[in-house]
Design an enzyme around this catalytic site. Structure first.
Site, PDB file in Angstrom:
ATOM      1  N   SER A 185      83.756  15.656  63.669  1.00  0.00           N
ATOM      2  CA  SER A 185      84.454  14.990  62.779  1.00  0.00           C
ATOM      3  C   SER A 185      85.822  15.760  62.918  1.00  0.00           C
ATOM      4  O   SER A 185      86.484  15.743  63.894  1.00  0.00           O
ATOM      5  CB  SER A 185      83.829  15.106  61.242  1.00  0.00           C
ATOM      6  OG  SER A 185      84.690  14.346  60.584  1.00  0.00           O
ATOM      7  N   THR A 186      86.142  16.507  61.845  1.00  0.00           N
ATOM      8  CA  THR A 186      87.480  17.236  61.672  1.00  0.00           C
ATOM      9  C   THR A 186      87.480  18.248  62.833  1.00  0.00           C
ATOM     10  O   THR A 186      86.756  19.173  62.850  1.00  0.00           O
ATOM     11  CB  THR A 186      87.636  17.892  60.346  1.00  0.00           C
ATOM     12  OG1 THR A 186      87.490  16.832  59.349  1.00  0.00           O
ATOM     13  CG2 THR A 186      89.110  18.512  60.429  1.00  0.00           C
ATOM     14  N   HIS A 212      84.133  10.830  63.980  1.00  0.00           N
ATOM     15  CA  HIS A 212      85.036  10.016  62.855  1.00  0.00           C
ATOM     16  C   HIS A 212      86.243   9.902  62.909  1.00  0.00           C
ATOM     17  O   HIS A 212      87.052  10.706  62.830  1.00  0.00           O
ATOM     18  CB  HIS A 212      84.666  10.971  61.441  1.00  0.00           C
ATOM     19  CG  HIS A 212      83.187  11.236  61.327  1.00  0.00           C
ATOM     20  ND1 HIS A 212      82.936  12.351  60.378  1.00  0.00           N
ATOM     21  CD2 HIS A 212      81.973  10.469  61.323  1.00  0.00           C
ATOM     22  CE1 HIS A 212      81.702  12.335  60.350  1.00  0.00           C
ATOM     23  NE2 HIS A 212      80.890  11.190  60.722  1.00  0.00           N
ATOM     24  N   MET A 306      83.788  18.315  58.278  1.00  0.00           N
ATOM     25  CA  MET A 306      83.183  18.548  57.141  1.00  0.00           C
ATOM     26  C   MET A 306      82.016  17.667  56.625  1.00  0.00           C
ATOM     27  O   MET A 306      81.814  16.779  57.334  1.00  0.00           O
ATOM     28  CB  MET A 306      84.460  18.198  56.134  1.00  0.00           C
ATOM     29  CG  MET A 306      84.953  16.936  55.946  1.00  0.00           C
ATOM     30  SD  MET A 306      86.392  16.240  54.898  1.00  0.00           S
ATOM     31  CE  MET A 306      87.601  17.056  55.923  1.00  0.00           C
ATOM     32  N   ASP A 309      77.052  15.007  57.817  1.00  0.00           N
ATOM     33  CA  ASP A 309      76.625  13.887  58.477  1.00  0.00           C
ATOM     34  C   ASP A 309      75.995  14.407  59.749  1.00  0.00           C
ATOM     35  O   ASP A 309      76.541  15.229  60.502  1.00  0.00           O
ATOM     36  CB  ASP A 309      77.781  13.055  58.746  1.00  0.00           C
ATOM     37  CG  ASP A 309      77.519  11.839  59.464  1.00  0.00           C
ATOM     38  OD1 ASP A 309      76.206  11.147  59.430  1.00  0.00           O
ATOM     39  OD2 ASP A 309      78.320  11.185  60.264  1.00  0.00           O
TER      40      ASP A 309
END
Length: 368
Positions: A185-186, A212, A306, A309
């Site tokens: 993600s991030t 994401h 973050m 998931d």
């Protein structure tokens, strides 16, 4: 004692947008806007004087645009940056370049450059600014990007035992058909670039990737990575046959799944199943799909991001398929040590690797 607020500099060439962004961030009660700037030149001067915790930076600005401003900022005054972008093709490309050059994350402006509907992404903006304040700037400004190592570095055994809980897996076989699954993600675009550019053209397995991202950005990300990598990288398409030596990136707003048909496996995209933990695509959904295909074995990699998931998905996959080898990115290199931390703390990782060592580990696992 009251918690210290995150100090933010807002940079946007529109006075209207500066006001809206300032009001949204301030209303959270956890963020203090310490200044504003209307272009990159002003932004650099105010960063030098104000020393904010985070900068929100518009992509498209006169005099000095977001990309040039970011380059100067990362070189002279490294500060976590959240980009604000429209969804035009040019802005999408610029945003992805910003991720490569050190921006922590981005938020898309609904409705274009002058957004009358920014409040619809209020929660996302606030959350990403708060998370940006926690990042390890060394992971964004270090020379790790582009590093090539032929042999994975080892972790000192006593330190490893003290720092992390690592599971054992004696069921993984180098002779069985293997899929590589990556969730991030991030900070993910930079992490994916580091991993995928270090994989050989004849890897011998397909890769299924959940990053994401909103619609439009995943296709541009796949196209950019495809130009850099020896393997092929593409945005996944519904119904296509999964092939070795190809990385399939889940498109924004669709869960990535797959099914066996005869001797082949095909991509299934699902834009009807609700988001999972606010994400669609979600890593958990892909891993649950993998759990139903027990004839395969898996190398699962969870990198920077973050939240958690992927954790429930890995648990499901391991319960239903013992031939699952899990690699978590280390705290040392993860921009946001959330997703991999959840894997490590749950005792689900066979390996915990610094980012430059993940690709060599995958190659070693797949070597005949």
């Amino acid at each position: 004692m009251s918690k210290r607020k995150v100090r933010v500099l807002v940079v946007d060439d529109s006075a209207f947008m500066r006001t809206v962004i300032t009001d949204l961030l301030t209303a959270s009660g956890e963020i203090e806007v310490v200044g504003v700037a209307r272009n990159g030149i002003e932004a650099l001067e105010r960063v030098r004087v104000l020393r904010p915790d985070v900068v929100t930076l518009d992509v498209e600005m006169p005099k000095m645009d977001g990309l040039e401003t970011l380059e100067h900022l990362m070189r002279d005054h490294p500060t976590p940056v959240v980009m604000l972008s429209s969804v035009t093709k040019d802005a999408t490309e610029s945003t992805l370049q910003a991720m490569e050059r050190g921006a922590v994350d981005f938020v898309t402006k609904p409705g274009g450059t002058i957004s009358l509907h920014l409040k619809t992404v209020e929660c996302e903006l606030i959350e990403k600014v708060k998370e940006a304040a926690k990042v390890q700037m060394s992971c964004l400004t270090s020379s790790n990007k582009g590093v090539r190592r032929s042999v994975p570095r080892s972790i000192d055994p006593p330190a490893r035992k003290k720092m992390i809980k690592v599971s054992q897996n004696n069921n993984f076989s180098k002779r069985s058909k293997t899929f590589v699954i990556i969730g991030t993600s991030t900070g993910g675009p930079r992490a994916l670039q580091e991993v995928l550019t270090n994989l050989p053209a004849e890897l011998g397995a397909p890769l299924l990737i959940v990053q994401h991202m909103p619609p439009g950005f995943t296709k541009s990300l796949a196209q950019r990575l495809d130009k850099m990598c020896a393997i092929r990288v593409k945005e996944a398409e519904d119904g296509e046959t999964i092939q070795n030596n190809v990385a399939y990136i889940a498109p924004g707003e669709a869960h990535l799944k797959f099914k066996r048909f005869g001797s082949t496996y095909t991509i299934q995209l699902d834009d009807r199943e609700p988001p999972r933990k606010a994400h669609r695509p979600a890593v958990d959904v892909l891993l649950e799909s993998a759990a139903s295909e027990r004839s395969l074995q898996y190398i699962t990699v969870i990198m920077t991001g973050m939240g958690n998931d992927g954790t429930e998905g890995v648990k499901t996959l391991k319960r239903q398929n013992e031939r699952t080898h899990v690699i978590a990115e280390s705290e040392k290199t993860a921009v946001i040590y959330g997703m991999p931390k959840a894997i490590v703390e749950a005792g689900l990782a066979e390996e915990v690797k610094d980012l430059p060592d993940i690709a060599p580990s995958i190659v070693e696992m797949l070597r005949p």
